[in-house]
Motif scaffolding. Structure first.
Motif, PDB file in Angstrom:
ATOM      1  N   SER A   8      34.993  28.794  37.265  1.00  0.00           N
ATOM      2  CA  SER A   8      34.673  29.857  35.950  1.00  0.00           C
ATOM      3  C   SER A   8      33.669  30.837  36.454  1.00  0.00           C
ATOM      4  CB  SER A   8      34.060  28.916  34.818  1.00  0.00           C
ATOM      5  OG  SER A   8      32.835  28.081  35.170  1.00  0.00           O
ATOM      6  N   PRO A   9      33.443  31.989  35.764  1.00  0.00           N
ATOM      7  CA  PRO A   9      32.350  32.747  36.207  1.00  0.00           C
ATOM      8  C   PRO A   9      31.220  32.301  35.989  1.00  0.00           C
ATOM      9  CG  PRO A   9      33.999  33.817  34.694  1.00  0.00           C
ATOM     10  CD  PRO A   9      34.390  32.460  34.546  1.00  0.00           C
ATOM     11  N   GLU A  10      30.934  31.232  35.287  1.00  0.00           N
ATOM     12  CA  GLU A  10      29.456  30.415  35.237  1.00  0.00           C
ATOM     13  C   GLU A  10      29.203  29.759  36.552  1.00  0.00           C
ATOM     14  OE1 GLU A  10      31.586  30.400  32.699  1.00  0.00           O
ATOM     15  OE2 GLU A  10      30.554  30.929  30.794  1.00  0.00           O
ATOM     16  N   GLN A  11      30.297  28.925  36.914  1.00  0.00           N
ATOM     17  CA  GLN A  11      30.500  28.315  38.312  1.00  0.00           C
ATOM     18  C   GLN A  11      30.042  29.042  39.422  1.00  0.00           C
ATOM     19  OE1 GLN A  11      34.087  26.344  37.768  1.00  0.00           O
ATOM     20  NE2 GLN A  11      33.161  24.380  36.888  1.00  0.00           N
ATOM     21  N   ALA A  12      30.805  30.110  39.524  1.00  0.00           N
ATOM     22  CA  ALA A  12      30.742  31.089  40.564  1.00  0.00           C
ATOM     23  C   ALA A  12      29.364  31.648  40.602  1.00  0.00           C
ATOM     24  CB  ALA A  12      31.439  32.441  40.404  1.00  0.00           C
ATOM     25  N   LEU A  13      28.742  31.967  39.617  1.00  0.00           N
ATOM     26  CA  LEU A  13      27.351  32.609  39.520  1.00  0.00           C
ATOM     27  C   LEU A  13      26.233  31.472  39.995  1.00  0.00           C
ATOM     28  CD1 LEU A  13      26.620  34.875  36.423  1.00  0.00           C
ATOM     29  CD2 LEU A  13      27.304  35.336  38.757  1.00  0.00           C
ATOM     30  N   ALA A  14      26.731  30.013  40.151  1.00  0.00           N
ATOM     31  CA  ALA A  14      25.891  29.115  40.405  1.00  0.00           C
ATOM     32  C   ALA A  14      25.425  29.259  42.055  1.00  0.00           C
ATOM     33  CB  ALA A  14      26.642  27.870  40.233  1.00  0.00           C
ATOM     34  N   ASP A  15      26.354  29.912  42.868  1.00  0.00           N
ATOM     35  CA  ASP A  15      26.163  30.174  44.184  1.00  0.00           C
ATOM     36  C   ASP A  15      25.358  31.422  44.345  1.00  0.00           C
ATOM     37  OD1 ASP A  15      26.995  27.729  44.885  1.00  0.00           O
ATOM     38  OD2 ASP A  15      29.166  28.675  44.770  1.00  0.00           O
ATOM     39  N   PHE A  16      25.094  32.045  43.446  1.00  0.00           N
ATOM     40  CA  PHE A  16      24.416  33.563  43.650  1.00  0.00           C
ATOM     41  C   PHE A  16      23.053  33.603  43.175  1.00  0.00           C
ATOM     42  CE2 PHE A  16      24.182  37.723  41.127  1.00  0.00           C
ATOM     43  CZ  PHE A  16      23.930  38.417  42.492  1.00  0.00           C
ATOM     44  N   SER A  17      22.406  33.861  44.358  1.00  0.00           N
ATOM     45  CA  SER A  17      20.823  33.754  44.123  1.00  0.00           C
ATOM     46  C   SER A  17      20.130  35.233  44.553  1.00  0.00           C
ATOM     47  CB  SER A  17      20.249  32.575  45.276  1.00  0.00           C
ATOM     48  OG  SER A  17      20.835  31.326  44.939  1.00  0.00           O
ATOM     49  N   PRO A  18      20.238  35.967  43.636  1.00  0.00           N
ATOM     50  CA  PRO A  18      19.604  37.410  43.886  1.00  0.00           C
ATOM     51  C   PRO A  18      18.257  37.220  43.750  1.00  0.00           C
ATOM     52  CG  PRO A  18      20.444  37.477  41.917  1.00  0.00           C
ATOM     53  CD  PRO A  18      20.727  35.937  42.144  1.00  0.00           C
ATOM     54  N   GLY A  19      17.476  38.130  44.254  1.00  0.00           N
ATOM     55  CA  GLY A  19      16.177  38.469  44.120  1.00  0.00           C
ATOM     56  C   GLY A  19      15.876  38.961  42.698  1.00  0.00           C
ATOM     57  N   LEU A  20      14.939  38.553  41.968  1.00  0.00           N
ATOM     58  CA  LEU A  20      14.701  39.194  40.588  1.00  0.00           C
ATOM     59  C   LEU A  20      13.580  40.122  40.630  1.00  0.00           C
ATOM     60  CD1 LEU A  20      15.009  35.666  38.852  1.00  0.00           C
ATOM     61  CD2 LEU A  20      16.847  37.259  39.134  1.00  0.00           C
ATOM     62  N   PRO A  21      13.752  41.213  39.733  1.00  0.00           N
ATOM     63  CA  PRO A  21      14.968  41.558  39.031  1.00  0.00           C
ATOM     64  C   PRO A  21      16.093  42.047  40.004  1.00  0.00           C
ATOM     65  CG  PRO A  21      13.206  43.053  38.674  1.00  0.00           C
ATOM     66  CD  PRO A  21      12.727  42.076  39.542  1.00  0.00           C
ATOM     67  N   PHE A  22      17.262  42.303  39.419  1.00  0.00           N
ATOM     68  CA  PHE A  22      18.271  42.824  40.109  1.00  0.00           C
ATOM     69  C   PHE A  22      19.147  43.638  39.406  1.00  0.00           C
ATOM     70  CE2 PHE A  22      20.209  39.368  38.565  1.00  0.00           C
ATOM     71  CZ  PHE A  22      21.637  39.293  38.035  1.00  0.00           C
ATOM     72  N   ALA A  23      20.156  44.614  40.091  1.00  0.00           N
ATOM     73  CA  ALA A  23      20.857  45.505  39.175  1.00  0.00           C
ATOM     74  C   ALA A  23      22.265  44.983  39.607  1.00  0.00           C
ATOM     75  CB  ALA A  23      20.734  46.916  39.839  1.00  0.00           C
ATOM     76  N   VAL A  24      22.997  45.497  38.533  1.00  0.00           N
ATOM     77  CA  VAL A  24      24.599  45.224  38.373  1.00  0.00           C
ATOM     78  C   VAL A  24      25.196  46.528  38.445  1.00  0.00           C
ATOM     79  CG1 VAL A  24      26.594  44.619  37.252  1.00  0.00           C
ATOM     80  CG2 VAL A  24      24.820  43.159  37.390  1.00  0.00           C
ATOM     81  N   ALA A  25      26.362  46.755  39.499  1.00  0.00           N
ATOM     82  CA  ALA A  25      27.238  48.159  39.348  1.00  0.00           C
ATOM     83  C   ALA A  25      28.086  48.046  38.231  1.00  0.00           C
ATOM     84  CB  ALA A  25      27.686  48.404  40.658  1.00  0.00           C
ATOM     85  N   PHE A  26      27.756  48.656  37.059  1.00  0.00           N
ATOM     86  CA  PHE A  26      28.763  48.724  35.822  1.00  0.00           C
ATOM     87  C   PHE A  26      29.532  49.844  35.551  1.00  0.00           C
ATOM     88  CE2 PHE A  26      28.083  48.400  31.106  1.00  0.00           C
ATOM     89  CZ  PHE A  26      29.408  47.584  30.900  1.00  0.00           C
ATOM     90  N   SER A  27      30.784  49.643  35.737  1.00  0.00           N
ATOM     91  CA  SER A  27      31.899  50.793  35.484  1.00  0.00           C
ATOM     92  C   SER A  27      32.288  50.612  33.882  1.00  0.00           C
ATOM     93  CB  SER A  27      32.921  50.559  36.441  1.00  0.00           C
ATOM     94  OG  SER A  27      33.779  49.509  35.938  1.00  0.00           O
ATOM     95  N   GLY A  28      32.295  49.371  33.350  1.00  0.00           N
ATOM     96  CA  GLY A  28      32.724  49.379  32.255  1.00  0.00           C
ATOM     97  C   GLY A  28      33.999  48.681  32.110  1.00  0.00           C
ATOM     98  N   GLY A  29      34.461  48.545  33.302  1.00  0.00           N
ATOM     99  CA  GLY A  29      35.896  47.673  33.337  1.00  0.00           C
ATOM    100  C   GLY A  29      35.728  46.208  33.405  1.00  0.00           C
ATOM    101  N   ALA A  30      36.787  45.372  33.135  1.00  0.00           N
ATOM    102  CA  ALA A  30      36.737  44.124  32.938  1.00  0.00           C
ATOM    103  C   ALA A  30      35.928  43.302  33.926  1.00  0.00           C
ATOM    104  CB  ALA A  30      38.108  43.261  33.025  1.00  0.00           C
ATOM    105  N   ASP A  31      35.982  43.702  35.152  1.00  0.00           N
ATOM    106  CA  ASP A  31      35.343  42.902  36.223  1.00  0.00           C
ATOM    107  C   ASP A  31      33.768  42.967  36.038  1.00  0.00           C
ATOM    108  OD1 ASP A  31      37.854  42.723  37.160  1.00  0.00           O
ATOM    109  OD2 ASP A  31      37.829  44.262  38.594  1.00  0.00           O
TER     110      ASP A  31
END
Length: 318
Positions: A8-31
């Protein structure tokens, strides 16, 4: 072979450890909507968003309005940058737009939030497979077959792709389960673009014939990436030995394969250009022929020219 269970998306984020704060590239599309929503929930108050307005279609203003509304709802600070990327001769419009997008993302993050060092991108498993298939269709070597890295550094930032194990359909299903809408870019269904043809025609056929293709193809790309990392280390060591710029006699002492490796490395690392296969083979032939002082060498290579300069080579930018 049965397909492996999709996380699941929540499980996928469990392996993601960015430095905080961080930015997301946001197009507005589903992904990217799934990425922004999931990250904002996991790290409340620690997420920033950057929207790139390409101005390539009439709906671009609506995309920006959607992004502003969702970021306001999530309490996520948003930076918007407008780019109109023209492409150089021989460069695809897609590649020009991609380079302009990365430059604008980096500029927005570093200007708006100097404390941010990490940026998350929303490419997923289907994007990875499309990249691999395009590389195969072009006869790419290991760098192309390695496809998209999960994380890398560029322009002083750490870039991440936490969705690479997730197919696009899983992200859309998750958004629907959350009651979250997104915008649809009409160009995503235009089959004049290679990626869209692969998405519409090839991926469904692969799913029917090889249900686990996303996992197995991704594994092959990972093997290629690992092998390329080793070759990168070898090329860096060889470049120390042959010098910068490379000395011809030192190059000739290497095998032809290692000459190719170190010349690619020199051109990429020091001149930000990559030779075609034909250009590289001709350069290797000319290096082999440099057995007398009078042998001249002047070849078009990548975005410039390689010439003989006494006992070595030099690169001339156009």
């Amino acid at each position: 072979m049965a397909a492996l269970r999709t996380p699941s998306p929540e499980q996928a984020l469990a392996d993601f450890s960015p430095g905080l704060p961080f930015a997301v590239a946001f197009s507005g599309g589903a992904d990217s909507t799934a990425l922004l929503v999931a990250c904002a929930r996991r790290w409340p108050g620690q997420v920033r968003a950057v929207h790139i307005h390409h101005g390539l279609q009439a709906a671009a203003d609506d995309f920006e309005a959607h992004c502003r509304a969702l970021c306001l709802h999530l309490g996520v600070p948003l930076a918007v940058r407008r780019v109109q990327a023209g492409h150089a001769l021989g460069q695809s419009p897609e590649d020009a737009a991609r380079q302009a997008r990365y430059a604008a993302l980096a500029e927005a993050v570093q200007t708006q939030w100097p404390e941010v060092r990490d940026v998350a991108l929303a490419q997923h498993a289907d994007d990875q497979i499309e990249t691999l298939l395009i590389a195969l269709s072009r006869g790419a070597g290991l760098p192309g077959l390695a496809s998209m890295p999960r994380q890398w550094q560029r322009q002083g930032l750490n870039w991440h792709r936490p969705w690479l194990a997730l197919p696009g359909a899983a992200l859309r299903e998750w958004l629907q389960s959350q009651g979250q809408n997104w915008v649809e870019d009409p160009s995503n269904t235009d089959e004049k673009f290679t990626r869209n043809r692969i998405r519409a025609r090839v991926l469904p056929a692969l799913a029917e014939a090889l249900p686990a293709f996303r996992e197995t193809f991704a594994r092959s790309a990972a093997h290629a990436a690992q092998a390329q990392e080793v070759l990168h280390e070898v090329a860096a060591q060889d470049l120390v030995q042959v010098g910068v710029p490379p000395r011809i006699r030192a190059l000739q002492a290497l095998s032809r394969a290692r000459q190719a490796l170190v010349l690619r490395h020199w051109l990429r690392q020091h001149h930000s250009t990559t030779p075609s296969t034909a250009q590289l083979y001709e350069l290797l032939d000319q290096v082999a022929a440099c057995t007398t002082r009078g042998h001249c060498l002047h070849l078009k290579v990548g975005q410039g020219f390689v010439e003989r300069d006494g006992v070595g080579l030099k690169f001339l930018s156009p």
